[in-house]
Every structure is written in structure tokens, then in C-alpha cells.
Write a protein that holds these residues in place. Structure first.
Motif, PDB file in Angstrom:
ATOM      1  N   ARG A   1       0.829  -1.196   0.000  1.00  0.00           N
ATOM      2  CA  ARG A   1       0.000   0.000   0.000  1.00  0.00           C
ATOM      3  C   ARG A   1       0.867   1.250   0.000  1.00  0.00           C
ATOM      4  N   ALA A   2       0.472   2.244  -0.794  1.00  0.00           N
ATOM      5  CA  ALA A   2       1.160   3.537  -0.831  1.00  0.00           C
ATOM      6  C   ALA A   2       0.152   4.636  -0.529  1.00  0.00           C
ATOM      7  N   VAL A   3       0.476   5.479   0.435  1.00  0.00           N
ATOM      8  CA  VAL A   3      -0.359   6.625   0.806  1.00  0.00           C
ATOM      9  C   VAL A   3       0.426   7.882   0.474  1.00  0.00           C
ATOM     10  N   LEU A   4      -0.160   8.755  -0.342  1.00  0.00           N
ATOM     11  CA  LEU A   4       0.525   9.980  -0.755  1.00  0.00           C
ATOM     12  C   LEU A   4       0.145  11.129   0.170  1.00  0.00           C
ATOM     13  N   LEU A   5       1.174  11.819   0.702  1.00  0.00           N
ATOM     14  CA  LEU A   5       0.955  12.889   1.673  1.00  0.00           C
ATOM     15  C   LEU A   5       1.753  14.129   1.292  1.00  0.00           C
ATOM     16  N   PRO A   6       1.305  14.865   0.258  1.00  0.00           N
ATOM     17  CA  PRO A   6       2.033  16.079  -0.132  1.00  0.00           C
ATOM     18  C   PRO A   6       1.904  17.175   0.911  1.00  0.00           C
ATOM     19  N   GLY A   7       2.978  17.941   1.067  1.00  0.00           N
ATOM     20  CA  GLY A   7       2.950  19.058   2.003  1.00  0.00           C
ATOM     21  C   GLY A   7       4.346  19.483   2.383  1.00  0.00           C
ATOM     22  N   ASP A   8       4.462  20.667   2.953  1.00  0.00           N
ATOM     23  CA  ASP A   8       5.749  21.282   3.258  1.00  0.00           C
ATOM     24  C   ASP A   8       6.080  21.121   4.735  1.00  0.00           C
ATOM     25  N   LEU A   9       7.164  20.429   5.032  1.00  0.00           N
ATOM     26  CA  LEU A   9       7.556  20.188   6.411  1.00  0.00           C
ATOM     27  C   LEU A   9       8.122  21.423   7.098  1.00  0.00           C
ATOM     28  N   ALA A  10       8.325  22.508   6.360  1.00  0.00           N
ATOM     29  CA  ALA A  10       8.699  23.764   7.004  1.00  0.00           C
ATOM     30  C   ALA A  10       7.534  24.338   7.800  1.00  0.00           C
ATOM     31  N   ASP A  11       6.332  23.833   7.551  1.00  0.00           N
ATOM     32  CA  ASP A  11       5.117  24.246   8.247  1.00  0.00           C
ATOM     33  C   ASP A  11       4.945  23.362   9.484  1.00  0.00           C
ATOM     34  N   ALA A  12       5.021  23.951  10.664  1.00  0.00           N
ATOM     35  CA  ALA A  12       4.952  23.188  11.905  1.00  0.00           C
ATOM     36  C   ALA A  12       3.649  22.402  12.017  1.00  0.00           C
ATOM     37  N   GLU A  13       2.550  23.007  11.624  1.00  0.00           N
ATOM     38  CA  GLU A  13       1.258  22.322  11.715  1.00  0.00           C
ATOM     39  C   GLU A  13       1.222  21.098  10.809  1.00  0.00           C
ATOM     40  N   PHE A  14       1.812  21.220   9.612  1.00  0.00           N
ATOM     41  CA  PHE A  14       1.810  20.084   8.698  1.00  0.00           C
ATOM     42  C   PHE A  14       2.630  18.927   9.248  1.00  0.00           C
ATOM     43  N   CYS A  15       3.697  19.206   9.998  1.00  0.00           N
ATOM     44  CA  CYS A  15       4.505  18.133  10.576  1.00  0.00           C
ATOM     45  C   CYS A  15       3.660  17.224  11.463  1.00  0.00           C
ATOM     46  N   HIS A  16       2.715  17.788  12.171  1.00  0.00           N
ATOM     47  CA  HIS A  16       1.805  16.986  12.989  1.00  0.00           C
ATOM     48  C   HIS A  16       0.756  16.303  12.122  1.00  0.00           C
TER      49      HIS A  16
ATOM     50  N   THR B  34      16.405  26.342   5.902  1.00  0.00           N
ATOM     51  CA  THR B  34      17.202  25.112   5.936  1.00  0.00           C
ATOM     52  C   THR B  34      17.053  24.414   7.282  1.00  0.00           C
ATOM     53  N   TYR B  35      17.086  25.188   8.362  1.00  0.00           N
ATOM     54  CA  TYR B  35      16.919  24.579   9.676  1.00  0.00           C
ATOM     55  C   TYR B  35      15.491  24.093   9.906  1.00  0.00           C
ATOM     56  N   ASP B  36      14.506  24.816   9.361  1.00  0.00           N
ATOM     57  CA  ASP B  36      13.120  24.381   9.515  1.00  0.00           C
ATOM     58  C   ASP B  36      12.902  23.005   8.899  1.00  0.00           C
ATOM     59  N   VAL B  37      13.434  22.800   7.694  1.00  0.00           N
ATOM     60  CA  VAL B  37      13.222  21.537   6.986  1.00  0.00           C
ATOM     61  C   VAL B  37      14.128  20.435   7.515  1.00  0.00           C
ATOM     62  N   ASN B  38      15.390  20.764   7.750  1.00  0.00           N
ATOM     63  CA  ASN B  38      16.371  19.722   8.042  1.00  0.00           C
ATOM     64  C   ASN B  38      16.423  19.309   9.506  1.00  0.00           C
ATOM     65  N   VAL B  39      16.112  20.217  10.427  1.00  0.00           N
ATOM     66  CA  VAL B  39      16.233  19.906  11.849  1.00  0.00           C
ATOM     67  C   VAL B  39      14.887  19.998  12.562  1.00  0.00           C
ATOM     68  N   ARG B  40      14.234  21.144  12.463  1.00  0.00           N
ATOM     69  CA  ARG B  40      12.976  21.303  13.208  1.00  0.00           C
ATOM     70  C   ARG B  40      11.933  20.290  12.760  1.00  0.00           C
ATOM     71  N   ALA B  41      11.900  19.970  11.483  1.00  0.00           N
ATOM     72  CA  ALA B  41      10.912  18.996  11.001  1.00  0.00           C
ATOM     73  C   ALA B  41      11.165  17.617  11.609  1.00  0.00           C
ATOM     74  N   ILE B  42      12.431  17.234  11.782  1.00  0.00           N
ATOM     75  CA  ILE B  42      12.712  15.944  12.413  1.00  0.00           C
ATOM     76  C   ILE B  42      12.192  15.940  13.843  1.00  0.00           C
ATOM     77  N   TYR B  43      12.468  17.019  14.569  1.00  0.00           N
ATOM     78  CA  TYR B  43      11.961  17.137  15.937  1.00  0.00           C
ATOM     79  C   TYR B  43      10.435  17.065  15.962  1.00  0.00           C
ATOM     80  N   ARG B  44       9.789  17.836  15.084  1.00  0.00           N
ATOM     81  CA  ARG B  44       8.331  17.914  15.107  1.00  0.00           C
ATOM     82  C   ARG B  44       7.672  16.612  14.660  1.00  0.00           C
ATOM     83  N   VAL B  45       8.163  16.031  13.565  1.00  0.00           N
ATOM     84  CA  VAL B  45       7.557  14.802  13.053  1.00  0.00           C
ATOM     85  C   VAL B  45       7.796  13.650  14.026  1.00  0.00           C
ATOM     86  N   THR B  46       9.006  13.552  14.553  1.00  0.00           N
ATOM     87  CA  THR B  46       9.300  12.472  15.490  1.00  0.00           C
ATOM     88  C   THR B  46       8.463  12.615  16.755  1.00  0.00           C
ATOM     89  N   LYS B  47       8.348  13.834  17.265  1.00  0.00           N
ATOM     90  CA  LYS B  47       7.543  14.057  18.468  1.00  0.00           C
ATOM     91  C   LYS B  47       6.092  13.653  18.238  1.00  0.00           C
TER      92      LYS B  47
END
Length: 298
Positions: free
Chosen positions: A105-120, A160-173
Motif C-alpha cells: 500500500r502507498a499513501v501519498l501525503l504532499p505538504g511542506d515540512l517547514a510548516d509546523a502544523e503540517f509536521c503533525h 534550511t533549519y526548519d526543513v532539516n532539523v525542526r521537522a525531524i523534531y516535530r515529526v518524530t515528536k
């Protein structure tokens, strides 16, 4: 030993030493328009069931390393949720077709991880679409070459920090409450964490931060049975390089300074992510696995 039953492959020549022509794509870049095309394992990766029944969210999954990981995970038996930028829909649809051809199964989830709300939201949508998640690959990244500090803007540094670091923190959390014991997180870092290029100081510094974050999270989550590790690629031929990730004049020489004398192909990275996600690596935590063609690194 019967050598006729074994396959020996010279890593120097297993994949061609590409000499990319000078080219440009607008950020974020597409695999579909890359010259020469990158090998994501479409015709070569063979699964052995190591991720049977797993449910994985992969960020930056439309092209390059993320696409190769998605293809490999599917062929190893995992269902996958693919996150990518909306502009990358063409590539994402091709990866989706390959995942479904593998019977997963493949689920497509387009969106920008620089957006904090989208990370959740991306985690919530992955859980809904897959019926849960037990593997997370934080692979999405932003890399823009800037030759002089004078030209490196606050906006680029922040993005760069929003996508590369903050998104990891937000998505993982957001993902951790859904991760049962035995689940895994694999982050994408880089050889740039150890050997930063002068024109990539923002990008390189984020990759060093990811290494540190991986070790800290690994210690914190280990008692809960959740393993956190990272993969550090060397130079790998992906659309990231032609969408301002490298100076244009450097493209024909990209990756030729590695001991193998060539850049890597995305499919060569996928087995590292499979290993760190599989139960075979159950005693590996907080590790950064370097896959870089032989360049010495810590």
C-alpha cells in the motif's frame, strides 16, 4: 567453495561514474528531468521479506534517496506513506506505482515540512492511511549552495533549519505516541556533518545537528523499545544537486573525489535504511551509518 554459485561485483564499476552535464532545475527538482537519470533500484532491488508487515512514513520520498528507500521498503514487505512537496507530484506518482507493483500500500501525503502544523498532520494522516506506523524515515532535506557568507540570507538559514532539523523534531515528536516497542526512526544526515563544504555551511551544520539529535533521541527512546539511528550518505546523484544544491560548474565532477572515484546512486543507500529498520539491527541505537564510497569519517 563453489565460486560459480556466488556473484562478485566490483563496487568501482557496479554503477557508472557519471559525468553530469551542467544543468539546472528549479527547487526542489524532479527525478523525471534529471540527466543522467538516477538509479533508485527500480530494476535491481530484490527484497527478502525483512520488513514484512511494517508500516513506514518516509519524508522526502518522491525522488533520490527517499524514493529508493520507499521502493526497497515495499519490496521488503512494508506499506509506505510518502511525504513530498506538492511540486514533486510527478515523481511521487511514479514511486507510488512501483510500491503498488510490489503488492504494498502507498499513501501519498504532499505538504511542506517547514510548516509546523503540517509536521503533525502528516503523521496523523500516515497513521490513518496505514492503520498505524512503526517505522519513520526522516529524509526530507533542503540544500542550496551559497559561495559567500555575505550572500547567505537569514531567510535561507531559517528555511534550511526548519526543513532539516525542526521537522525531524516535530515529526518524530508527533510520531512517538504511535510507535510501539520494536519501532524505529532513521534520520538522514550527511558526510557534510564531518567534512563541511565552504558553500554549504547552513546545510552542513544541520547535518551535524542531526547526528547529535539522533544520539540523544536514541538514548531517550531506547527504554521504550524505540530505536533511533541515522544514515550519512556521501555524494549521491539526486535532483537535490541540480536544483542549486551544488555550484553548476561543479556538476561534471560531482562525486569523483570519493575513493571509489564516483558518486553513489540512491539504490546503494537503501540497504542501510532497511538494515536499521529491520529487527536485524536490534542492538544498534544512536548510530550513524556512513555510506559514502569510502571517504574516512568518524
Amino acid at each position: 567453495m563453489h565460486t560459480d554459485q556466488l556473484t562478485f561485483t566490483d563496487p568501482v564499476t557496479r554503477f557508472p561514474s557519471v559525468t553530469p552535464p551542467t544543468q539546472h532545475q528549479p527547487e526542489p527538482g524532479l527525478d523525471a528531468e534529471l540527466t543522467p537519470r538516477a538509479d533508485r533500484g527500480e530494476n535491481s532491488y530484490r527484497g527478502t521479506g525483512r520488513l514484512e508487515g511494517r508500516r513506514a512514513l518516509i519524508t522526502g520520498a518522491d525522488s533520490g534517496i527517499g524514493a529508493a528507500v520507499a521502493i526497497a521498503f515495499a519490496r521488503e514487505g512494508a506499506d509506505v506513506a510518502l511525504n513530498y512537496l506538492p511540486a514533486e507530484e510527478e515523481d511521487a506518482q511514479r514511486v507510488r506505482a512501483l510500491v503498488e507493483q510490489a503488492g504494498r500500500r502507498a499513501v501519498l501525503l504532499p505538504g511542506d515540512l517547514a510548516d509546523a502544523e503540517f509536521c503533525h498532520q502528516v503523521v496523523a494522516d500516515a497513521v490513518h492511511g496505514l492503520g498505524g506506523i512503526d517505522a519513520l524515515v526522516n529524509n526530507a532535506g533542503k540544500q542550496i549552495a551559497v559561495e559567500s557568507l555575505d550572500d547567505l540570507t537569514d531567510e535561507q538559514w531559517q528555511e534550511t533549519y526548519d526543513v532539516n532539523v525542526r521537522a525531524i523534531y516535530r515529526v518524530t515528536k508527533a510520531a512517538v505516541p504511535h510507535l510501539e516497542p520494536g519501532s524505529t526512526v532513521v534520520n538522514s544526515t550527511s558526510i557534510q556533518a564531518y567534512q563541511p563544504s565552504a558553500h554549504l555551511i547552513d546545510y552542513a551544520s544541520t547535518k551535524a545537528a542531526i547526528n547529535n539529535l539522533t544520539k540523544g533521541l536514541g538514548q531517550q527512546l531506547a527504554p521504550r523499545g524505540i530505536r533511533v539511528n541515522a544514515v550519512a550518505p556521501g555524494p549521491v546523484w539526486t535532483p537535490l544537486q541540480v536544483s542549486d544544491g551544488q555550484p553548476k560548474e561543479a556538476l561534471p565532477h560531482f562525486g569523483k573525489s570519493t575513493p571509489l572515484g564516483r558518486a553513489g546512486q540512491p539504490t546503494e543507500l537503501a540497504p542501510a535504511y532497511v538494515f536499521l529498520t529491520s529487527s536485524e539491527s536490534s542492538f544498534v541505537i544512536g548510530e550513524t551509518l556512513n555510506v559514502n564510497g569510502g571517504t574516512p569519517s568518524p
